[in-house]
Design a protein around this motif. Structure first.
Motif, PDB file in Angstrom:
ATOM      1  N   LEU A   1       0.830  -1.199   0.000  1.00  0.00           N
ATOM      2  CA  LEU A   1       0.000   0.000   0.000  1.00  0.00           C
ATOM      3  C   LEU A   1       0.867   1.253   0.000  1.00  0.00           C
ATOM      4  O   LEU A   1       0.654   2.168  -0.799  1.00  0.00           O
ATOM      5  CB  LEU A   1      -0.917   0.003   1.226  1.00  0.00           C
ATOM      6  CG  LEU A   1      -1.768   1.254   1.432  1.00  0.00           C
ATOM      7  CD1 LEU A   1      -2.879   1.295   0.404  1.00  0.00           C
ATOM      8  CD2 LEU A   1      -2.330   1.281   2.829  1.00  0.00           C
ATOM      9  N   VAL A   2       1.862   1.299   0.858  1.00  0.00           N
ATOM     10  CA  VAL A   2       2.717   2.473   0.977  1.00  0.00           C
ATOM     11  C   VAL A   2       3.693   2.569  -0.190  1.00  0.00           C
ATOM     12  O   VAL A   2       3.974   3.656  -0.687  1.00  0.00           O
ATOM     13  CB  VAL A   2       3.475   2.445   2.322  1.00  0.00           C
ATOM     14  CG1 VAL A   2       4.482   3.571   2.420  1.00  0.00           C
ATOM     15  CG2 VAL A   2       2.498   2.515   3.474  1.00  0.00           C
ATOM     16  N   LEU A   3       4.191   1.451  -0.671  1.00  0.00           N
ATOM     17  CA  LEU A   3       5.201   1.475  -1.728  1.00  0.00           C
ATOM     18  C   LEU A   3       4.630   1.691  -3.121  1.00  0.00           C
ATOM     19  O   LEU A   3       5.288   2.317  -3.961  1.00  0.00           O
ATOM     20  CB  LEU A   3       6.005   0.177  -1.717  1.00  0.00           C
ATOM     21  CG  LEU A   3       6.969  -0.007  -0.562  1.00  0.00           C
ATOM     22  CD1 LEU A   3       7.634  -1.368  -0.642  1.00  0.00           C
ATOM     23  CD2 LEU A   3       8.010   1.086  -0.561  1.00  0.00           C
ATOM     24  N   PHE A   4       3.455   1.182  -3.412  1.00  0.00           N
ATOM     25  CA  PHE A   4       2.958   1.222  -4.785  1.00  0.00           C
ATOM     26  C   PHE A   4       1.621   1.940  -4.939  1.00  0.00           C
ATOM     27  O   PHE A   4       1.477   2.818  -5.780  1.00  0.00           O
ATOM     28  CB  PHE A   4       2.829  -0.207  -5.330  1.00  0.00           C
ATOM     29  CG  PHE A   4       4.122  -0.946  -5.339  1.00  0.00           C
ATOM     30  CD1 PHE A   4       5.138  -0.588  -6.205  1.00  0.00           C
ATOM     31  CD2 PHE A   4       4.335  -1.988  -4.455  1.00  0.00           C
ATOM     32  CE1 PHE A   4       6.341  -1.253  -6.203  1.00  0.00           C
ATOM     33  CE2 PHE A   4       5.533  -2.668  -4.446  1.00  0.00           C
ATOM     34  CZ  PHE A   4       6.542  -2.303  -5.321  1.00  0.00           C
ATOM     35  N   THR A   5       0.651   1.573  -4.133  1.00  0.00           N
ATOM     36  CA  THR A   5      -0.707   2.073  -4.328  1.00  0.00           C
ATOM     37  C   THR A   5      -0.821   3.565  -4.041  1.00  0.00           C
ATOM     38  O   THR A   5      -1.332   4.317  -4.870  1.00  0.00           O
ATOM     39  CB  THR A   5      -1.693   1.294  -3.443  1.00  0.00           C
ATOM     40  OG1 THR A   5      -1.522  -0.102  -3.689  1.00  0.00           O
ATOM     41  CG2 THR A   5      -3.114   1.690  -3.746  1.00  0.00           C
ATOM     42  N   LEU A   6      -0.365   4.005  -2.891  1.00  0.00           N
ATOM     43  CA  LEU A   6      -0.487   5.423  -2.540  1.00  0.00           C
ATOM     44  C   LEU A   6       0.312   6.338  -3.464  1.00  0.00           C
ATOM     45  O   LEU A   6      -0.210   7.370  -3.888  1.00  0.00           O
ATOM     46  CB  LEU A   6      -0.113   5.653  -1.084  1.00  0.00           C
ATOM     47  CG  LEU A   6      -1.128   5.148  -0.058  1.00  0.00           C
ATOM     48  CD1 LEU A   6      -0.627   5.409   1.353  1.00  0.00           C
ATOM     49  CD2 LEU A   6      -2.482   5.774  -0.261  1.00  0.00           C
ATOM     50  N   PRO A   7       1.572   6.009  -3.830  1.00  0.00           N
ATOM     51  CA  PRO A   7       2.258   6.883  -4.794  1.00  0.00           C
ATOM     52  C   PRO A   7       1.547   6.971  -6.141  1.00  0.00           C
ATOM     53  O   PRO A   7       1.460   8.046  -6.730  1.00  0.00           O
ATOM     54  CB  PRO A   7       3.636   6.246  -4.947  1.00  0.00           C
ATOM     55  CG  PRO A   7       3.861   5.552  -3.657  1.00  0.00           C
ATOM     56  CD  PRO A   7       2.504   5.035  -3.253  1.00  0.00           C
ATOM     57  N   LEU A   8       0.988   5.884  -6.624  1.00  0.00           N
ATOM     58  CA  LEU A   8       0.251   5.925  -7.888  1.00  0.00           C
ATOM     59  C   LEU A   8      -1.020   6.752  -7.760  1.00  0.00           C
ATOM     60  O   LEU A   8      -1.383   7.508  -8.672  1.00  0.00           O
ATOM     61  CB  LEU A   8      -0.078   4.514  -8.365  1.00  0.00           C
ATOM     62  CG  LEU A   8       1.113   3.695  -8.855  1.00  0.00           C
ATOM     63  CD1 LEU A   8       0.678   2.280  -9.209  1.00  0.00           C
ATOM     64  CD2 LEU A   8       1.756   4.362 -10.046  1.00  0.00           C
TER      65      LEU A   8
END
Length: 82
Positions: free
Chosen positions: A3-10
């Motif tokens: 969630l922190v590494l991929f989803t939120l930045p996208l």
């Protein structure tokens, strides 16, 4: 951690474009991004201050997409008027 590494930045990259098209101000989008990313990081990590660099990273990513959207929009309207 995904969630922190991929989803939120996208999501924040997309928010940079959508937020600028809604508010037409870069600083408004960045303030909203900073506040929401701080809330998400604290909620996800349990108020661990060692992960606050993600707030800076996400705000910077959002700033990049917002500024690029502003440039594209300005160029588009400049050529549309000509």
């Amino acid at each position: 951690m995904g969630l922190v590494l991929f989803t939120l930045p996208l999501l924040y990259l997309a928010w940079g474009v959508i937020g600028y098209l809604i508010f037409k101000k870069v600083y408004v989008v960045l303030m909203i991004t900073f506040i929401t990313s701080t809330i998400f990081i604290f909620a996800y990590t349990g108020f661990d201050m060692s992960n606050m660099y993600w707030v800076g990273v996400v705000t910077f990513l959002c700033m990049c997409t917002t500024v690029i959207t502003k440039i594209i929009r300005d160029v588009y309207y400049r050529y549309k008027r000509a």
